[in-house]
Design a protein around this motif. Structure first.
Motif, PDB file in Angstrom:
ATOM      1  N   VAL A  94       0.970  -1.296   0.018  1.00  0.00           N
ATOM      2  CA  VAL A  94      -0.051   0.078   0.040  1.00  0.00           C
ATOM      3  C   VAL A  94       0.894   1.243  -0.064  1.00  0.00           C
ATOM      4  CG1 VAL A  94      -1.676   1.273   1.260  1.00  0.00           C
ATOM      5  CG2 VAL A  94      -1.807  -1.064   1.063  1.00  0.00           C
ATOM      6  N   GLY A  95       2.024   1.194   0.957  1.00  0.00           N
ATOM      7  CA  GLY A  95       2.854   2.353   0.820  1.00  0.00           C
ATOM      8  C   GLY A  95       3.637   2.499  -0.496  1.00  0.00           C
ATOM      9  N   GLY A  96       3.963   1.269  -1.138  1.00  0.00           N
ATOM     10  CA  GLY A  96       4.427   1.575  -2.298  1.00  0.00           C
ATOM     11  C   GLY A  96       3.616   2.045  -3.698  1.00  0.00           C
ATOM     12  N   ILE A  97       2.283   1.826  -3.489  1.00  0.00           N
ATOM     13  CA  ILE A  97       1.525   2.214  -4.362  1.00  0.00           C
ATOM     14  C   ILE A  97       1.377   3.776  -4.012  1.00  0.00           C
ATOM     15  CG2 ILE A  97      -1.136   2.413  -4.668  1.00  0.00           C
ATOM     16  CD1 ILE A  97      -1.314  -0.705  -4.471  1.00  0.00           C
ATOM     17  N   PHE A  98       1.044   4.453  -2.884  1.00  0.00           N
ATOM     18  CA  PHE A  98       1.177   5.658  -2.669  1.00  0.00           C
ATOM     19  C   PHE A  98       2.255   6.493  -3.118  1.00  0.00           C
ATOM     20  CE2 PHE A  98      -1.926   4.816   1.290  1.00  0.00           C
ATOM     21  CZ  PHE A  98      -3.074   5.092   0.254  1.00  0.00           C
ATOM     22  N   TRP A 143       2.162   9.456  -5.896  1.00  0.00           N
ATOM     23  CA  TRP A 143       2.615  10.743  -5.587  1.00  0.00           C
ATOM     24  C   TRP A 143       3.542  11.128  -6.730  1.00  0.00           C
ATOM     25  CZ3 TRP A 143       7.902  11.886  -3.475  1.00  0.00           C
ATOM     26  CH2 TRP A 143       8.216  13.047  -3.298  1.00  0.00           C
ATOM     27  N   VAL A 144       4.692  10.281  -7.169  1.00  0.00           N
ATOM     28  CA  VAL A 144       5.691  10.557  -8.103  1.00  0.00           C
ATOM     29  C   VAL A 144       4.893  10.810  -9.489  1.00  0.00           C
ATOM     30  CG1 VAL A 144       7.443   9.426  -9.570  1.00  0.00           C
ATOM     31  CG2 VAL A 144       7.259   9.151  -7.054  1.00  0.00           C
ATOM     32  N   ALA A 145       3.709  10.179  -9.845  1.00  0.00           N
ATOM     33  CA  ALA A 145       2.920  10.319 -10.947  1.00  0.00           C
ATOM     34  C   ALA A 145       2.254  11.781 -11.150  1.00  0.00           C
ATOM     35  CB  ALA A 145       2.050   9.212 -11.128  1.00  0.00           C
ATOM     36  N   ALA A 172       3.473  14.321  -9.266  1.00  0.00           N
ATOM     37  CA  ALA A 172       4.437  15.406  -9.546  1.00  0.00           C
ATOM     38  C   ALA A 172       4.816  15.422 -10.870  1.00  0.00           C
ATOM     39  CB  ALA A 172       5.584  15.033  -8.593  1.00  0.00           C
ATOM     40  N   VAL A 173       4.986  14.253 -11.608  1.00  0.00           N
ATOM     41  CA  VAL A 173       5.325  14.298 -13.143  1.00  0.00           C
ATOM     42  C   VAL A 173       4.240  14.999 -13.817  1.00  0.00           C
ATOM     43  CG1 VAL A 173       5.844  12.915 -15.009  1.00  0.00           C
ATOM     44  CG2 VAL A 173       6.851  12.451 -12.940  1.00  0.00           C
ATOM     45  N   VAL A 174       3.065  14.653 -13.567  1.00  0.00           N
ATOM     46  CA  VAL A 174       2.044  15.220 -14.307  1.00  0.00           C
ATOM     47  C   VAL A 174       1.793  16.763 -13.808  1.00  0.00           C
ATOM     48  CG1 VAL A 174      -0.597  15.579 -14.443  1.00  0.00           C
ATOM     49  CG2 VAL A 174       0.529  13.267 -14.491  1.00  0.00           C
ATOM     50  N   GLY A 175       2.167  17.124 -12.718  1.00  0.00           N
ATOM     51  CA  GLY A 175       1.984  18.699 -12.365  1.00  0.00           C
ATOM     52  C   GLY A 175       3.145  19.264 -13.030  1.00  0.00           C
ATOM     53  N   LEU A 176       4.467  18.622 -13.064  1.00  0.00           N
ATOM     54  CA  LEU A 176       5.457  19.426 -13.732  1.00  0.00           C
ATOM     55  C   LEU A 176       5.286  19.688 -15.254  1.00  0.00           C
ATOM     56  CD1 LEU A 176       8.491  20.452 -13.387  1.00  0.00           C
ATOM     57  CD2 LEU A 176       9.216  18.254 -13.909  1.00  0.00           C
TER      58      LEU A 176
END
Length: 71
Positions: free
Chosen positions: A26-30, A34-36, A38-42
């Motif tokens: 579950v932590g890995g999915i979160f 979160w990284v996805a 951040a990438v979409v936001g960038l």
């Protein structure tokens, strides 16, 4: 003496191990989400900056065009 040897437990994960594995997944999915995000936001930020640059260039071109016509 052979009767005093305790029988071995069946293999497999204990309850605590199962909880730790579940929490890790579950932590890995979160973290991946979160990284996805951040990438979409960038990517969206880069698109907004590109649009802003194009609009500013168009306004400068129009101002330059109209200022030359008056001469």
């Amino acid at each position: 003496m052979a009767e005093s040897i305790e029988p071995r437990r069946a293999g497999g994960l204990s309850t605590v191990d199962k909880l730790l594995v579940t929490a890790g997944v579950v932590g890995g999915i979160f973290v991946v989400l979160w990284v996805a995000r951040a990438v979409v936001g960038l990517f969206l930020l880069v698109c907004k900056i590109a649009i802003l640059v194009v609009v500013i260039l168009a306004v400068v071109r129009l101002l330059h065009l109209f200022s030359r016509r008056g001469r």
